[in-house]
Motif scaffolding. Structure first.
Motif, PDB file in Angstrom:
ATOM      1  N   ALA A 144       6.955 171.023  51.653  1.00  0.00           N
ATOM      2  CA  ALA A 144       7.801 171.690  52.101  1.00  0.00           C
ATOM      3  C   ALA A 144       7.852 173.267  51.785  1.00  0.00           C
ATOM      4  CB  ALA A 144       9.190 171.060  51.833  1.00  0.00           C
TER       5      ALA A 144
ATOM      6  N   THR B 142       5.892 165.928  48.515  1.00  0.00           N
ATOM      7  CA  THR B 142       6.675 166.306  49.679  1.00  0.00           C
ATOM      8  C   THR B 142       7.363 167.612  49.424  1.00  0.00           C
ATOM      9  OG1 THR B 142       7.234 163.941  49.966  1.00  0.00           O
ATOM     10  CG2 THR B 142       8.835 165.552  51.057  1.00  0.00           C
TER      11      THR B 142
ATOM     12  N   LEU C 189       4.611 161.038  45.252  1.00  0.00           N
ATOM     13  CA  LEU C 189       4.876 161.150  46.612  1.00  0.00           C
ATOM     14  C   LEU C 189       6.027 162.235  46.608  1.00  0.00           C
ATOM     15  CD1 LEU C 189       4.387 160.565  49.713  1.00  0.00           C
ATOM     16  CD2 LEU C 189       5.954 158.747  49.396  1.00  0.00           C
ATOM     17  N   PRO C 190       7.241 162.071  45.830  1.00  0.00           N
ATOM     18  CA  PRO C 190       8.112 163.319  46.080  1.00  0.00           C
ATOM     19  C   PRO C 190       7.684 164.459  45.525  1.00  0.00           C
ATOM     20  CG  PRO C 190       8.961 161.039  44.781  1.00  0.00           C
ATOM     21  CD  PRO C 190       7.485 161.109  44.900  1.00  0.00           C
TER      22      PRO C 190
END
Length: 306
Positions: free
Chosen positions: A13, A9, A5-6
């Motif tokens: 971005a 993300t 998930l990080p």
């Protein structure tokens, strides 16, 4: 899922910022083309002309914004343009084609792997010498550090020219530059790893009357394995950078570096960007292979992978 998930993300971005940056980077090119094609709507009065985000376009011409994402020769390609070029030059082209990034990837991969092997072997030998010899620790280690302060862009043409004057061309000069970038992380990581055993462990080996070779093979090398693989991940990525840099001053006709040059020289930014992303994906795959080998080896040694 929590570990992915990080990463997703951050990727999302970056893509959002990329898509936003496409408009100001390409709008003036699209506007010029639109004026030539009579697509720009002229304002009724001078006072009616309003700036669109500082781009110098009338609000009536906001319909040109979507064209910035599909412009044929953009200053900054959109993500889907780069993805399309990657697909076209990997899947739709035969791997033997000079326009296939698979073909160019293999040309870059050969000296990368050879240079990585040379750099790794040299780095391990230097690290062992530094740990076991105070003279080498005081003489070789500072020079190894100083060597990394020389810009590779300045060093690469010198190495190519010198080796070329000796009749050495092709694979080996590029491998030397790849080895130059990969050996230093290995030296630093191995020195740290070889010195990681505690004083109690070293005293225990002396109690058993172990020789220096037995201490190296039975204690220092196994203890340095996690440090070595951490360095190898950096080294393999640095190797492919070294190979690409080596391809630039040689006027190479194949390889990722050659494709980047073609894109820059002939005004085809999509070619350059596709080669850039292909190189990044190749480096990520190589790092993944090293990480996989690390997991298997550490488990066999009874260690927990990081």
């Amino acid at each position: 899922m929590r570990s992915i998930l990080p990463v997703l993300t951050v990727v999302a971005a970056i893509l959002v910022l990329w898509c936003i940056a496409v408009v100001p980077m390409n709008m003036h090119l699209v506007a010029d083309q639109a004026q030539r094609d009579d697509l720009v709507v002229a304002p009724d009065t001078p006072g009616a002309r309003q700036e669109l985000s500082g781009l110098g376009l009338s609000l009536r011409n906001a319909h040109l914004i979507p064209l910035t994402y599909t412009f044929k020769r953009p200053r900054l390609p959109s993500p889907h343009q780069v993805a399309g070029e990657l697909y076209a030059t990997t899947v739709e082209k035969k791997i033997t084609s000079k326009r296939s990034l698979v073909y160019h990837g293999w040309v870059t991969l050969e000296p990368t792997l050879l240079g990585f092997v040379i750099g790794t072997a040299l780095g391990i030998m230097l690290a062992i010498g530094i740990v076991y010899s105070r003279v080498m620790d005081r003489s070789v280690m500072p020079w190894a550090i100083v060597s990394q302060t020389i810009p590779i862009l300045a060093l690469a043409p010198m190495i190519i020219v010198v080796l070329g004057s000796m009749g050495i061309q092709g694979l080996f000069p590029k491998s030397i530059i790849a080895a130059y970038l990969s050996f230093f992380p290995v030296v630093v990581g191995m020195v740290k790893g070889l010195r990681s055993p505690s004083a109690m462990q070293l005293d225990l080996m002396r109690t058993y009357n172990a020789s220096g070779y037995q201490v190296l093979m039975g204690l220092r090398l196994p203890a340095s394995t996690p440090y070595l693989f951490a360095s190898l991940k950096i080294g393999i990525a640095a190797s492919i950078i070294g190979t690409i840099v080596a391809e630039l001053p040689t006027g190479a006709k194949a390889g990722f570096g050659a494709r980047m040059l073609v894109g820059d020289q002939y005004g085809q930014p999509l070619v350059s960007w596709a080669a850039l992303f292909a190189a990044a994906i190749t480096a990520a795959c190589l790092v993944g292979v090293v990480a996989l080998i690390e997991r298997v080896l550490l488990r066999q040694m009874g260690m927990k992978p990081a």
